[in-house]
Design a protein around this motif. Structure first.
Motif, PDB file in Angstrom:
ATOM      1  N   ARG A  54       0.831  -1.199   0.000  1.00 14.62           N
ATOM      2  CA  ARG A  54       0.000   0.000   0.000  1.00 14.62           C
ATOM      3  C   ARG A  54       0.871   1.256   0.000  1.00 14.62           C
ATOM      4  NH1 ARG A  54      -3.886   0.733   5.002  1.00 14.62           N
ATOM      5  NH2 ARG A  54      -4.542  -1.338   4.265  1.00 14.62           N
ATOM      6  N   TYR A  55       1.956   1.212   0.735  1.00 18.97           N
ATOM      7  CA  TYR A  55       2.843   2.371   0.821  1.00 18.97           C
ATOM      8  C   TYR A  55       3.884   2.392  -0.292  1.00 18.97           C
ATOM      9  CZ  TYR A  55       0.913   3.719   5.311  1.00 18.97           C
ATOM     10  OH  TYR A  55       0.055   4.149   6.296  1.00 18.97           O
ATOM     11  N   GLN A  61      11.862  -2.666  -5.266  1.00 20.41           N
ATOM     12  CA  GLN A  61      12.777  -1.675  -5.829  1.00 20.41           C
ATOM     13  C   GLN A  61      12.412  -0.272  -5.358  1.00 20.41           C
ATOM     14  OE1 GLN A  61      15.528  -2.398  -7.429  1.00 20.41           O
ATOM     15  NE2 GLN A  61      16.115  -0.240  -7.584  1.00 20.41           N
ATOM     16  N   GLN A  62      11.126   0.046  -5.354  1.00 16.74           N
ATOM     17  CA  GLN A  62      10.706   1.365  -4.882  1.00 16.74           C
ATOM     18  C   GLN A  62      11.031   1.538  -3.401  1.00 16.74           C
ATOM     19  OE1 GLN A  62       6.493   2.093  -4.957  1.00 16.74           O
ATOM     20  NE2 GLN A  62       6.711   4.274  -4.524  1.00 16.74           N
ATOM     21  N   ARG A  69      17.247   6.864  -0.112  1.00 16.14           N
ATOM     22  CA  ARG A  69      17.045   8.310  -0.155  1.00 16.14           C
ATOM     23  C   ARG A  69      16.916   8.886   1.256  1.00 16.14           C
ATOM     24  NH1 ARG A  69      18.898  11.698  -3.127  1.00 16.14           N
ATOM     25  NH2 ARG A  69      19.508  12.566  -1.133  1.00 16.14           N
ATOM     26  N   SER A  70      16.238   8.168   2.155  1.00 16.19           N
ATOM     27  CA  SER A  70      16.063   8.660   3.517  1.00 16.19           C
ATOM     28  C   SER A  70      17.395   8.752   4.241  1.00 16.19           C
ATOM     29  CB  SER A  70      15.086   7.766   4.292  1.00 16.19           C
ATOM     30  OG  SER A  70      15.657   6.506   4.565  1.00 16.19           O
ATOM     31  N   GLU A 120      22.596  -2.209  -9.389  1.00 17.00           N
ATOM     32  CA  GLU A 120      23.000  -1.487 -10.597  1.00 17.00           C
ATOM     33  C   GLU A 120      21.792  -0.814 -11.248  1.00 17.00           C
ATOM     34  OE1 GLU A 120      26.013  -0.977 -11.535  1.00 17.00           O
ATOM     35  OE2 GLU A 120      26.939  -2.262 -10.033  1.00 17.00           O
ATOM     36  N   THR A 121      21.372   0.309 -10.671  1.00 25.29           N
ATOM     37  CA  THR A 121      20.348   1.126 -11.306  1.00 25.29           C
ATOM     38  C   THR A 121      20.839   2.564 -11.290  1.00 25.29           C
ATOM     39  OG1 THR A 121      19.073   1.795  -9.367  1.00 25.29           O
ATOM     40  CG2 THR A 121      18.597  -0.387 -10.274  1.00 25.29           C
ATOM     41  N   SER A 122      20.402   3.328 -12.245  1.00 28.18           N
ATOM     42  CA  SER A 122      20.867   4.710 -12.336  1.00 28.18           C
ATOM     43  C   SER A 122      20.407   5.520 -11.138  1.00 28.18           C
ATOM     44  CB  SER A 122      20.355   5.346 -13.634  1.00 28.18           C
ATOM     45  OG  SER A 122      18.946   5.329 -13.689  1.00 28.18           O
ATOM     46  N   ARG A 123      19.209   5.225 -10.611  1.00 26.29           N
ATOM     47  CA  ARG A 123      18.686   6.016  -9.500  1.00 26.29           C
ATOM     48  C   ARG A 123      19.459   5.760  -8.211  1.00 26.29           C
ATOM     49  NH1 ARG A 123      14.036   4.597 -12.254  1.00 26.29           N
ATOM     50  NH2 ARG A 123      13.698   2.782 -10.918  1.00 26.29           N
TER      51      ARG A 123
END
Length: 216
Positions: A54-55, A61-62, A69-70, A120-123
């Motif tokens: 839900r979150y 991945q998200q 990021r946190s 290995e992701t750009s983000r």
């Protein structure tokens, strides 16, 4: 009379999100991301798997990117020290905040640094590199340099990498040596690296001379 159970408190959206991110960081810090499932995160947070979705409808991945990021948001502010007084005490205070984050949020710190090479992701790569670039920007401001040359840029980025590596090793070594000694050691390494670069680079040599004059 049987004591009543404590009343259940529903968490706010932000509190629940923070709870899930904290649980995820703890797992990602000690296991490869591909070895962590949403069920693992749900169990660590004490919630159901559908609640995690839900979150974070984008799945693991998200969630992973949000957790990184946190941690990055906090680290990016560590070197944002007021530019008042002598340089080396300022750098010491910035390192105090940086190492306090490492000490108090070791899972998040480990997850962030590992994320730059494991996933290995750009983000995720951009998130980790963003912390390093933000630290470099603050250091150049402390040095009073608006247009650093290539040798000075390389030296500062090498030192930031050394701070990261030393912090990870410090965690592996059960936080030894004492944090104050580690901080002073890292400041001394910064001066030593500038001094070596100054032999080849007039811009850096001028900075070393200014540091020596301030100490004198």
């Amino acid at each position: 009379m049987t004591p009543s159970a404590p009343a259940y408190r529903r968490l706010s959206v932000e509190e629940r999100r923070s709870q899930l991110l904290e649980a995820a960081l703890g797992l990602f810090a000690h296991r490869a991301p591909e070895d962590v499932s949403l069920d693992d995160v749900a169990e660590a947070a004490g919630v159901s798997r559908p609640l995690v979705y839900r979150y974070f409808p984008g799945g693991k991945q998200q969630l992973y990117e949000a957790a990184l990021r946190s941690a990055a948001d906090e680290l990016e502010h560590c070197f944002d020290e007021p530019r008042e007084g002598a340089l080396l005490p300022r750098l010491s205070r910035a390192l105090d905040r940086y190492l306090a984050f490492v000490d108090e949020h070791d899972a998040g710190f480990s997850a962030l640094l590992q994320g730059g090479s494991v996933v290995e992701t750009s983000r995720t790569t951009a998130t980790v590199d963003g912390v390093r670039r933000a630290a470099a920007v603050h250091i150049f401001r402390h040095l009073g340099v608006t247009d650093p040359g290539p040798r000075l840029r390389m030296t500062v980025r090498m030192w930031i990498t050394a701070v990261e590596a030393a912090s990870l090793i410090w965690l592996d070594e059960e936080k030894q040596p004492p944090v104050g000694e580690l901080r002073d050691w890292l400041v001394e390494q910064f001066v030593a690296m500038l001094t070596v670069t100054g032999v080849r680079d007039p811009q850096t040599a001028a900075l070393v001379g200014a540091l020596a004059a301030a100490d004198g």
